[in-house]
Write a protein that holds these residues in place. Structure first.
Motif, mmCIF file in Angstrom:
data_model
loop_
_atom_site.group_PDB
_atom_site.id
_atom_site.type_symbol
_atom_site.label_atom_id
_atom_site.label_comp_id
_atom_site.label_asym_id
_atom_site.label_seq_id
_atom_site.Cartn_x
_atom_site.Cartn_y
_atom_site.Cartn_z
ATOM 1 N N ASP A 76 0.860 -1.189 0.000
ATOM 2 C CA ASP A 76 0.000 0.000 0.000
ATOM 3 C C ASP A 76 0.897 1.240 0.000
ATOM 4 O OD1 ASP A 76 -1.700 2.078 0.390
ATOM 5 O OD2 ASP A 76 -2.661 1.264 2.198
ATOM 6 N N PRO A 77 1.023 1.892 -1.170
ATOM 7 C CA PRO A 77 1.963 3.031 -1.246
ATOM 8 C C PRO A 77 1.527 4.210 -0.390
ATOM 9 C CG PRO A 77 0.622 2.905 -3.234
ATOM 10 C CD PRO A 77 0.296 1.670 -2.432
ATOM 11 N N ASP A 78 0.224 4.256 -0.050
ATOM 12 C CA ASP A 78 -0.269 5.378 0.759
ATOM 13 C C ASP A 78 0.213 5.318 2.205
ATOM 14 O OD1 ASP A 78 -1.614 6.347 -1.434
ATOM 15 O OD2 ASP A 78 -3.490 5.309 -0.924
ATOM 16 N N LEU A 79 0.795 4.180 2.602
ATOM 17 C CA LEU A 79 1.302 4.086 3.976
ATOM 18 C C LEU A 79 2.605 4.864 4.151
ATOM 19 C CD1 LEU A 79 0.594 0.320 4.808
ATOM 20 C CD2 LEU A 79 -0.733 2.347 5.463
ATOM 21 N N ILE A 113 4.460 10.961 3.056
ATOM 22 C CA ILE A 113 4.852 11.824 1.944
ATOM 23 C C ILE A 113 5.811 12.924 2.405
ATOM 24 C CG2 ILE A 113 2.755 13.244 2.168
ATOM 25 C CD1 ILE A 113 4.488 12.310 -1.144
ATOM 26 N N PRO A 118 6.678 12.127 -4.600
ATOM 27 C CA PRO A 118 5.629 11.129 -4.359
ATOM 28 C C PRO A 118 6.026 9.745 -4.883
ATOM 29 C CG PRO A 118 4.709 13.146 -5.292
ATOM 30 C CD PRO A 118 6.204 13.267 -5.384
ATOM 31 N N TYR A 135 6.825 -0.066 -6.966
ATOM 32 C CA TYR A 135 6.731 1.295 -6.465
ATOM 33 C C TYR A 135 8.137 1.846 -6.340
ATOM 34 C CZ TYR A 135 1.842 0.442 -5.486
ATOM 35 O OH TYR A 135 0.509 0.154 -5.622
#
Ligand code: ZN
Ligand code: ZN
Length: 322
Positions: free
Chosen positions: A41-44, A47, A53, A70
């Motif tokens: 899960d790249p959103d973890l 940022i 990003p 990723y």
């Protein structure tokens, strides 16, 4: 010989258990088609810690699989905790003025007393890292940091506490590729030799900072230097930037609802990295040689080693990008 039906059933069940077990005679594991695979899960990733990003790029894994990865470009400082301190200034300083040292599986505070006690701790009177005022000899320039970190460190750095500061590495970024979907292989890949000879990173914290290969503590101590880690288990190398040698619980963790150890990042092969201990303080008892195991919630994943061991995981069970 005739077995009663009940024993026949038991034997069959045992045979089934045996043949469905995932450990083969040669120590390799056969991926079970019923096992769940959990995507990265790249959103973890945080940022604010990254220099750009997370993006998705084409990549080829170590087993030849063409897939997507990723791309994580880490900056030089984590956004979820401060870096340092590492070396205390004086032998009267408390633990808040220094970092930690890892020895024999234990985590020691590098406070003033630790520095004062080094000759006794290492049973070697050569250790004398402070002057008559109790002031501790500490590297204080980028040049000293570079020289003292050299494997052939000169005797002029004997009895120095080595401290490389964040201001030396503000321009450093590190780029990592992690498979978007982990691919578990039939045999694990050992670190440090063969195809992974040049790979020192074991995985990434959610702040993008690497969990690195064990620090070469014998070489450091052999030169009569001390290169402490901060309370988050990290320190700075001018080439690698800030990196971790211990998971001390200071980086972002994702608590697990079922009491399982918290998630702390991803291994280089895309499998999840979790803390050593569950919420009751116990380590899983079924870890494989890489320190991984499987459950239906998290798929195959690793539990990092105790902070004092100067180690995270022992090998990779999945394909990775070299
Ligand atoms: Zn290091
Ligand atoms: Zn687990």
């Amino acid at each position: 010989m005739n077995y009663p039906i009940s024993q026949m059933v038991l034997l069959s069940a045992l045979a089934l258990l045996f043949f469905s077990a995932c450990e083969d005679d040669d120590g390799t594991t056969t991926p079970d088609p019923d096992e769940v695979t959990i995507d990265v899960d790249p959103d973890l990733f945080l940022i604010a810690s990254l220099s750009q990003p997370v993006t998705t790029v084409a990549c080829t894994l170590s087993d030849g699989t063409s897939t997507t990865c990723y791309q994580i470009v880490a900056g030089s400082s984590p956004s979820d905790h401060q870096m340092g301190p590492w070396c205390p200034d004086n032998i009267s300083d408390g633990a808040d003025k220094g970092g930690i040292w890892l020895e024999g599986g234990e985590v020691y505070d590098v406070d003033g007393a630790f520095i004062e006690n080094m000759a006794t701790f290492y049973n070697d009177d050569t250790w004398q890292m402070y002057d008559a005022n109790g002031d501790i000899f500490t590297t204080d320039t980028q040049e000293d940091c570079a020289n003292a970190a050299n494997p052939n460190v000169g005797v002029e750095y004997r009895n120095f506490c080595v401290e490389c500061l964040p201001s030396y590495i503000t321009e450093i970024t590190q780029t990592y590729l992690i498979p978007t979907t982990p691919v578990k292989l039939s045999s694990s890949t050992q670190f440090g030799g063969g195809p992974m000879g040049g790979v020192s990173v074991r995985g990434l914290a959610f702040n993008g900072i690497r969990f690195d290969a064990p620090a070469p503590v014998n070489a450091i101590l052999g030169a009569y230097t001390l290169a402490p880690f901060d309370d988050a288990g990290g320190h700075i190398n001018l080439n690698a930037g800030y990196h971790y040698h211990a998971a001390t619980g200071n980086t972002t963790e994702i608590t697990q609802a079922d009491g399982h150890a918290p998630m702390i990042g991803y291994a280089l092969d895309g499998h999840g990295l979790y803390g050593q201990l569950d919420s009751s303080g116990a380590e899983p008892t079924d870890l494989d040689a890489c320190r991984g195991h499987y459950d239906d919630t998290r798929g195959y994943h690793y539990h990092v080693d105790a902070a004092g061991t100067n180690n995270f995981i022992n090998c990779l069970s999945g394909a990775y990008v070299n």
